[in-house]
Motif scaffolding. Structure first.
Motif, short mmCIF file in Angstrom:
data_model
loop_
_atom_site.label_atom_id
_atom_site.label_comp_id
_atom_site.label_asym_id
_atom_site.label_seq_id
_atom_site.Cartn_x
_atom_site.Cartn_y
_atom_site.Cartn_z
N THR B 2 0.79 -1.19 0.07
CA THR B 2 0.00 0.11 -0.13
C THR B 2 1.12 1.35 -0.02
OG1 THR B 2 0.04 0.37 2.51
CG2 THR B 2 -1.69 -1.08 1.35
N ALA B 3 0.13 2.48 -0.14
CA ALA B 3 0.95 3.82 -0.29
C ALA B 3 1.58 3.83 1.03
CB ALA B 3 -0.07 4.95 -0.82
N ALA B 4 0.96 3.60 1.90
CA ALA B 4 1.36 3.70 3.38
C ALA B 4 2.75 3.03 3.77
CB ALA B 4 0.45 3.67 4.85
N GLU B 5 2.87 1.86 3.12
CA GLU B 5 4.00 0.91 3.47
C GLU B 5 5.35 1.34 2.97
OE1 GLU B 5 1.77 -3.31 4.27
OE2 GLU B 5 2.05 -2.34 2.32
N SER B 6 5.09 2.28 1.82
CA SER B 6 6.34 2.67 1.00
C SER B 6 6.96 4.07 1.82
CB SER B 6 6.10 2.95 -0.30
OG SER B 6 5.03 4.07 -0.44
N LYS B 7 6.03 4.48 2.76
CA LYS B 7 6.32 5.65 3.48
C LYS B 7 7.24 5.71 4.81
CE LYS B 7 2.55 8.12 1.62
NZ LYS B 7 3.33 9.22 0.81
N VAL B 16 11.91 6.06 9.85
CA VAL B 16 11.67 4.60 10.04
C VAL B 16 10.61 4.24 9.16
CG1 VAL B 16 10.48 3.11 11.64
CG2 VAL B 16 12.44 4.44 12.45
N PRO B 17 10.65 3.07 8.39
CA PRO B 17 9.33 2.68 7.57
C PRO B 17 8.18 2.80 8.47
CG PRO B 17 11.25 1.19 7.07
CD PRO B 17 11.84 2.13 8.40
N ALA B 18 7.21 3.29 7.53
CA ALA B 18 6.00 3.48 8.52
C ALA B 18 5.16 2.41 8.89
CB ALA B 18 4.85 4.15 7.61
N ASP B 19 5.50 1.16 8.43
CA ASP B 19 4.69 0.04 8.77
C ASP B 19 5.59 -0.77 9.78
OD1 ASP B 19 6.86 -0.74 7.26
OD2 ASP B 19 5.77 -1.90 5.81
N VAL B 93 11.97 1.60 21.82
CA VAL B 93 10.82 2.03 21.64
C VAL B 93 11.02 3.18 20.49
CG1 VAL B 93 8.83 3.66 22.40
CG2 VAL B 93 9.83 1.59 23.66
N HIS B 94 10.31 3.25 19.39
CA HIS B 94 10.45 4.49 18.40
C HIS B 94 10.18 5.74 19.14
CE1 HIS B 94 11.48 1.89 15.14
NE2 HIS B 94 10.33 1.37 14.94
N ARG B 326 -0.18 5.31 11.94
CA ARG B 326 0.76 5.03 10.89
C ARG B 326 0.43 5.93 9.72
NH1 ARG B 326 -0.61 0.18 7.74
NH2 ARG B 326 -2.24 1.62 7.32
N ASP B 327 -0.92 6.09 9.15
CA ASP B 327 -1.25 6.82 8.29
C ASP B 327 -1.17 8.36 8.59
OD1 ASP B 327 -2.12 4.43 6.90
OD2 ASP B 327 -4.40 4.89 7.35
N LEU B 328 -1.53 8.63 9.83
CA LEU B 328 -1.31 10.25 10.13
C LEU B 328 0.18 10.54 10.17
CD1 LEU B 328 -2.37 12.60 11.81
CD2 LEU B 328 -1.61 11.74 13.64
N LEU B 329 1.27 9.64 10.73
CA LEU B 329 2.43 10.18 10.84
C LEU B 329 3.42 9.85 9.48
CD1 LEU B 329 3.17 8.63 14.50
CD2 LEU B 329 2.98 11.17 14.01
N SER B 330 2.89 9.19 8.58
CA SER B 330 3.61 8.79 7.50
C SER B 330 4.19 10.26 6.83
CB SER B 330 2.97 8.09 6.29
OG SER B 330 2.77 6.79 7.01
#
Lengths: 317, 332
Positions: B2-7, B16-19, B93-94, B326-330
């Protein structure tokens, strides 16, 4: 025993010598440290500051009173190194330049807490520096009238001055009726207060300098050098002759005992560009020669820059 | 994919990769210092003690399944980027740190009464520039250096109603979000919909904004959570674990979450506790009264079961705790 707190420890007032009474090593409004526009390397800060202090010392300057309030970039460890390496005594303050420079923690504090904080910095030390404050700074916020917070700070300062014997210096002497009322209510003799910036271009007209002197307060003509003749004068500038005449008139009217003079120097400004062409050494290079030229005798000059400051700065208890 | 995973997301240790964020708490504080408290004669700042206290809380969060903490206190409330880097390295922890400021009461005089005549407060454009550089050039360690990129812009309005300077802060935050791709986190004053309108007016898409404080009783009474979700912004119920005069109970929060999911807004909900790792300069007793002494793991240990009781599926819960933040912070 006469005693004054400097950043390198208490000294006898007899050692103060010529005093610059209302100055800043570096001043900036709280929060300016977040803005990289103004950042300077430590090398730059020393380069901008050390030669001015050394020259001050060579001219015969003995003591620099720094009235940079708690949240305005006051940096006592830095002052200690400057003092130790240049031989100029530096007196640091507790207190605030005005309510609008007190950060939220202090803006929310009670008179009692503020007084306790000031007293701690005067009698125990500032932070973990081991240096004790030698004076208390208070002031009027932008806007021309004392705010409720300004008044809380003035009252706390009065209590701390009474408890410790150190004097108070004010930023601005406007709205003096309100400040004098507070000092009287707290029982602080007004000769322990130097009402500053009576001579600046914005506020001189609104400042009742002679009335303050009649009440027993000391009056600071301490923005010398901020002149309209400068290449890029600040908004508080004033024609050179007008300021000098104002001061001479005050002396001639019989208020020498209550007069003090300084230049409000910013050796290395922190959150603003500073004023090009204005330095600490205006005091020796311009002000004192101008006074001599106007016929002021040596005894008066000694009184203004040595004797009155020593009397004012000496801890009275 | 998905788009989010590449962010990616800006953490204090770099992108850091969003996923990889996992379970995220979006509105927390690590070190919280009321501006000025660092100078108070009776407040000590023992760095070792501060580190150990926060590290223990982060480990507890991690041990209960948490992976990412967002420090949403902005740039002038005790933020200590070097400390956060060490905490993240040590606990795994991130940590996402924020730029921004607000409400107005918490600002320094540099922004409110500058050395100009008249002393005009900062306009939106100057705040935007200050905040943007904290993303593009790095967060400041005052007068020393810049470190990693801020992961979001956090601001807030006065509870009595937004001030003109707060309007500048909100607009400035929105401009930074637009130009850098990080989200805006805002805490509303007395009218969430009104306050959100200022960032939307800057053409910032609503899904780049999280509105916090929406579990206040006045928000619930005004129907603000649904109104904000309907506009497409994220709804943060960010005082989970706290019940007092101003804030709803956990039971009410859980019911509200179920209601929003039912209304089709499951992808707009965020949960957090507004917990503080270490606080300095808070009024006496404030920590207990405001519930900020809570563990960061409170949501995982105590609140999630309430959601399950409300009939939420594991997928619903995962969406709220993992996918939505994840969607918000990407970074877009």
């Amino acid at each position: 025993m006469s005693r004054v707190n400097t950043v390198l420890g208490p000294i006898p007032a007899e050692e103060l010598g010529y005093v610059a009474i209302h100055e800043h090593i570096g001043y900036g409004m709280p929060g300016c440290e977040l803005d990289t526009n103004w950042w300077k390397t430590p090398e730059q800060r020393y380069e901008e500051t050390v030669p001015k202090l050394r020259k001050f010392h060579e001219y015969g300057g003995g003591t620099f009173v720094d009235v940079t309030g708690i949240c305005n970039g006051r940096d006592v460890d830095y002052y200690k190194s400057l003092s130790a390496k240049t031989g100029v005594n530096i007196i640091a303050c507790t207190g605030f330049v005005g309510g609008d420079t007190a950060l939220p923690f202090f803006a929310r504090a009670s008179v009692e807490y503020l007084a306790e904080h000031f007293i701690h910095e005067i009698t125990v030390g500032i932070g973990d520096t081991g240096s004790r404050a030698g004076v208390i700074k208070v002031g009027v916020s932008r806007g021309g009238r004392m705010t409720e917070l300004d008044k809380r700070i003035y009252r706390a300062a009065a209590r701390a001055a009474l408890a410790t014997g150190v004097p108070i210096l004010t930023h601005l002497a406007i709205d003096a009726e309100n400040s004098i009322a507070i000092f009287k209510e707290e029982g602080l003799p007004l000769h322990r207060v130097l009402f500053g910036h009576a001579d600046d271009g914005v506020n001189a007209e609104k400042t009742r300098d002679r009335w303050i002197a009649e009440q027993g307060g000391r009056v600071g003509f301490d923005t010398f050098g901020y002149e309209t003749e400068l290449e890029d004068p600040p908004f508080w500038a004033r024609p050179r002759k007008q300021r000098l005449d104002h001061f001479l008139g005050f002396l001639e009217a019989g208020y020498l005992e209550q007069a003090l003079a300084g230049v409000d120097a910013n050796c290395s400004p922190l959150g603003w560009p500073g004023v090009k062409g204005h330095t600490l050494n205006y005091l020796f290079e311009d002000l004192i020669p101008d006074l001599r030229e106007a016929g002021v005798d040596e005894a008066t000059i000694t009184k203004l820059f040595v004797e009155s400051p020593a009397e004012f700065l000496t801890i009275q208890n | 994919m998905t788009a989010a995973e590449s962010k990616t997301v800006h953490t204090v240790l770099g992108p850091v990769p969003a996923d990889e964020l996992g379970v995220v708490s979006v509105h927390e504080a690590l070190l919280s210092v009321v501006p000025g408290a660092q100078y108070a004669f009776d407040i000590t700042m023992d760095r070792v003690e501060i580190f150990e206290t926060i590290a223990a809380k982060l480990k507890d969060f991690r041990d209960h399944g948490g992976k990412t903490i967002v420090d949403s206190t902005g740039m002038f409330h005790g933020r200590d980027v070097k400390l956060y880097e060490a905490l993240s390295r040590s606990t795994g922890v991130h940590i996402v740190a924020s730029t921004g400021m607000g409400p107005e009461e918490m600002l320094g005089g540099y922004f409110l009464t500058p050395q100009t005549n008249p002393p005009t407060p900062w306009p939106a454009e100057k705040f935007a520039d200050l905040f943007t550089k904290e993303v593009t050039e790095g967060m400041v360690v005052p007068r020393v250096e810049r470190r990693g990129a801020a992961g979001l812009v956090a601001t807030a309005a006065d509870r009595a109603g937004m001030t003109p300077t707060e309007e500048s802060l909100f607009r400035g935050a929105a401009r930074t979000a637009l130009s850098t791709g990080v989200p805006v986190s805002l805490r509303y004053g007395n009218d969430a919909v009104h306050d959100l309108a200022f960032v939307l007016d800057e053409q910032l898409p609503a899904d780049r904004v999280v509105v916090g404080d929406l579990d206040r009783k006045d928000a619930l009474a005004a129907g603000a959570p649904l109104a904000i979700a309907t506009r497409g912004a994220f709804v943060a119920l960010d005082h989970v674990g706290l019940e007092n005069d101003a804030h709803a109970s956990d039971k009410e929060r859980a019911a509200l979450v179920a209601e929003l999911v039912k209304a089709g807004h499951g992808d707009r909900i965020l949960l957090s506790s507004n917990a503080i790792g270490v606080a300095k300069g808070q009024p006496d007793g404030d920590m207990g009264r405001t519930g900020r002494h809570l563990q960061y793991s409170y949501i995982l240990t105590t609140f999630v079961p309430l959601l399950t009781e409300q009939g939420l599926s594991d997928e619903d819960v995962a969406r709220i705790l993992v996918d939505n933040p994840r969607d918000l912070l990407s970074v877009r």
